[in-house]
Design a protein around this motif. Structure first.
Motif: not given
Lengths: 351, 237
Positions: B107-113, B155, B116, B78
């Motif tokens: 991570r917990s940012d679903g859309a960003e995941i 990332r 990626d 992280s």
């Protein structure tokens, strides 16, 4: 089959009906001894599902798992028997048993965090024996466990004022005690299965699998392997603690003898034989290994009588021989277990 | 002037009484691609594992403005420090997609995941074709790609690569290194550990040569490639 597949509710209802009628069918055709075996099979299934969390999901080889079963059983025995004059209700003891066994799980897990494979197996084996030997010797200077004589006259599990050891009349229809126990164990086993499935699909479940597959990669992915391992030990142990409590209430007697290494090995066999990490497989393994040795025990003597006119091999020995043979055959021809995870099979095929 | 992203001071790794890494110091600057080369048993992997906090070590490790030698390994991803372990270390019984998802575990940012994941598939199209396949059934090269892709899901600012060429056919190695080069081109800082010195020096700008736990040479890749000692010991000339 297709009609069942398109109507899953109908399929579930049929399974539920079959499970509900099973104790009556069994006691009418095979007798009450087999109903008792069925009750034990359910306890073993719960145990195997608990061990599956540790061995199957997290990949931590635990040869002392029966110690948590012992903790749960003795806790029940001490809190609901004339031994200390305590008679706690089952609904208080079982959650406490889960908690205490979970604490024991962490106690075992903490010093073994850096061990894997055979080394972990040896330490957990020792832990299992330590617990058993404690139970055997904690009768002096203060008598806590009553030593090798065990604790007798344990209260039967009582629900709504009715002890399950006694039969119950429902609308003029007599349900025997063994069937009552069957229903209770079935409900709890289903509960444990549901918890197991939910755990498997959870974030923690994925972390367990990652640790099993590659610990360094798991750490590199940001998994706190220490906590996640301890959680596996604690969760697995608490399932064992519940099963132990049920065992004590059902049997109404506990002694250290019931918690030897052989029992640990037996539960491990259920997990491995059924299919490590695959819940339906583990249930199958638990059922088979609880029922088959009993079938050998009951069937071996009459079979020899019929074939040779006399009993050549003591059924007790023959039972272990056949059991060993079955294990070897399964491991040779189905190394991933009788009902493995489809992926495990694919991976084995490749290598 | 470039800033130091990673700096090791007097890094030492011991296995019992044996000193595998004997107090080495080195720097990796932001945006750089640096390699650590040396023979088998020189202490390269131990160094990398120590940097990723997988094994205990003494000495200081600075990452960005932070000192990380007391940070637990699982907290590093992280912070943008990712390790691709030796021998690939994919989760064999999980699918390709699930392996990548594990890379975003913290991570917990679903859309960003999801975005990626698509980026990784864009970089490694082979993985997209095999999305649902169990990782244990992939070829060695594909597993290496997957391990790299999984690390990218975190990332990373700094990627630690441990012997990415190990056990792979030469043609596959070329492909893996092309991928590594394009990751570096995106601005990810890379510290590469390699036995294959020529390969490593070809893609990196600087290199350190390790010999029995010590850094014996430190120079630009071009100078190291021209160095007679390196040529004799590692390039087989």
């Amino acid at each position: 089959m297709t009609s069942l597949r398109t109507k899953p509710h109908l399929g579930l209802a049929l399974i539920a009906l079959a499970l509900a009628l099973l104790p009556f069918v069994v006691s009418a055709t095979l007798g009450n001894a087999w109903l008792r075996i069925l009750d034990f099979a359910l306890i073993y299934i719960m145990l195997a599902l608990g061990l599956n969390i540790v061995v199957g999901f997290a990949g931590l080889l635990d040869l002392g798992y029966i110690a948590f079963y012992a903790v749960g059983a003795y806790l029940y025995a001490l809190l609901a028997s004339p031994h200390f004059g305590l008679h706690w209700p089952v609904w208080a003891i079982l959650p406490l048993g889960a908690l205490v066994a979970g604490v024991f799980g962490v106690l075992l897990g903490a010093p073994t965090l850096r061990l894997r494979g055979d080394y972990l197996a040896i330490v957990t084996l020792g832990f299992g024996e330590i617990v058993r030997i404690f139970m055997n010797n904690l009768n002096a200077p203060i008598n806590i466990t009553n030593g090798p004589k065990g604790i007798a006259r344990i209260d039967p599990i009582t629900i709504a004022g009715h002890p399950l050891s006694k039969s119950l009349d429902v609308f003029g229809f007599t349900v025997p005690g063994l069937a009552l126990y069957y229903y209770l164990f079935l409900v709890l086993a289903i509960l444990i299965i549901v918890v197991g499935i939910r755990l498997q699909d959870s974030r923690i479940g994925r972390a367990w699998v990652a640790i099993r597959e590659d610990e360094i990669a798991a750490k590199a992915c940001g998994i706190d392997t220490r906590n996640v391992k301890l959680l596996a030990f604690a969760m697995g142990a608490s399932f064992g603690g519940v099963a132990g409590g049920l065992f004590a209430g059902f049997q109404e007697f506990v002694s250290p003898e019931s918690f030897g290494l052989m029992e640990s090995v037996m539960v491990l066999c259920m997990v491995v034989l059924g299919g490590m990490g695959h819940i339906p497989g583990v249930i199958l393994g638990g059922l088979l290994l609880a029922v088959l040795p009993e079938a050998f025990r009951h069937g071996a003597a009459p079979l020899q009588q019929a074939l040779f006119g006399k009993t050549l091999i003591d059924p007790e020995n023959l039972r272990m021989l056949l059991f060993g043979l079955a294990l070897i055959l399964v491991m040779l021809y189905k190394p991933a277990g009788l009902w493995p995870e489809p992926r495990h099979r694919a991976e084995l095929k490749k290598s | 002037m470039a800033q130091a992203l990673l700096e090791a001071l007097n890094l030492e790794v011991r296995y019992g009484g044996i000193r595998a890494v004997k107090g080495i110091s080195f720097v990796v600057e932001t945006g750089e691609m640096v390699c650590l080369i040396g023979a088998n048993g020189a202490g390269k992997t131990s160094t990398l594992k120590a940097l990723a906090r997988m094994i205990p070590s003494s000495g200081e490790i600075h990452y960005g403005s932070e000192r990380i030698d007391a940070v637990p390994s699982h907290a590093l991803i992280s912070k943008g420090l990712a390790l691709v372990p030796e021998g690939r270390g994919v989760f064999a019984r999980l699918s390709v997609a699930e392996n990548l998802a594990m890379g975003a575990y913290h991570r917990s940012d679903g859309a960003e995941i999801a975005a990626d994941t698509e980026r990784v598939y864009g970089l490694l199209p082979r993985l997209k074709e095999r999305m649902t396949q169990v990782a244990g059934t992939l070829s060695g090269g594909e597993q290496q790609m997957l391990a790299i892709g999984r690390a990218l899901m975190g990332r990373p600012k700094l990627l630690l690569l441990d012997e990415p060429s190990m056990g792979l056919a030469p043609i596959v190695v070329q492909k893996v290194f092309e991928v590594i080069r394009s990751i570096a081109a995106e601005g990810v800082t890379i510290l590469l550990v390699e036995q294959n010195a020529r390969l490593a020096l070809d893609v990196c700008s600087r290199g350190y040569v390790m010999e029995s736990g010590c850094i014996t040479l430190a120079d630009t890749a071009a100078n190291l490639l021209a160095d007679s000692r390196v040529r004799a010991a590692y390039l087989g000339e």
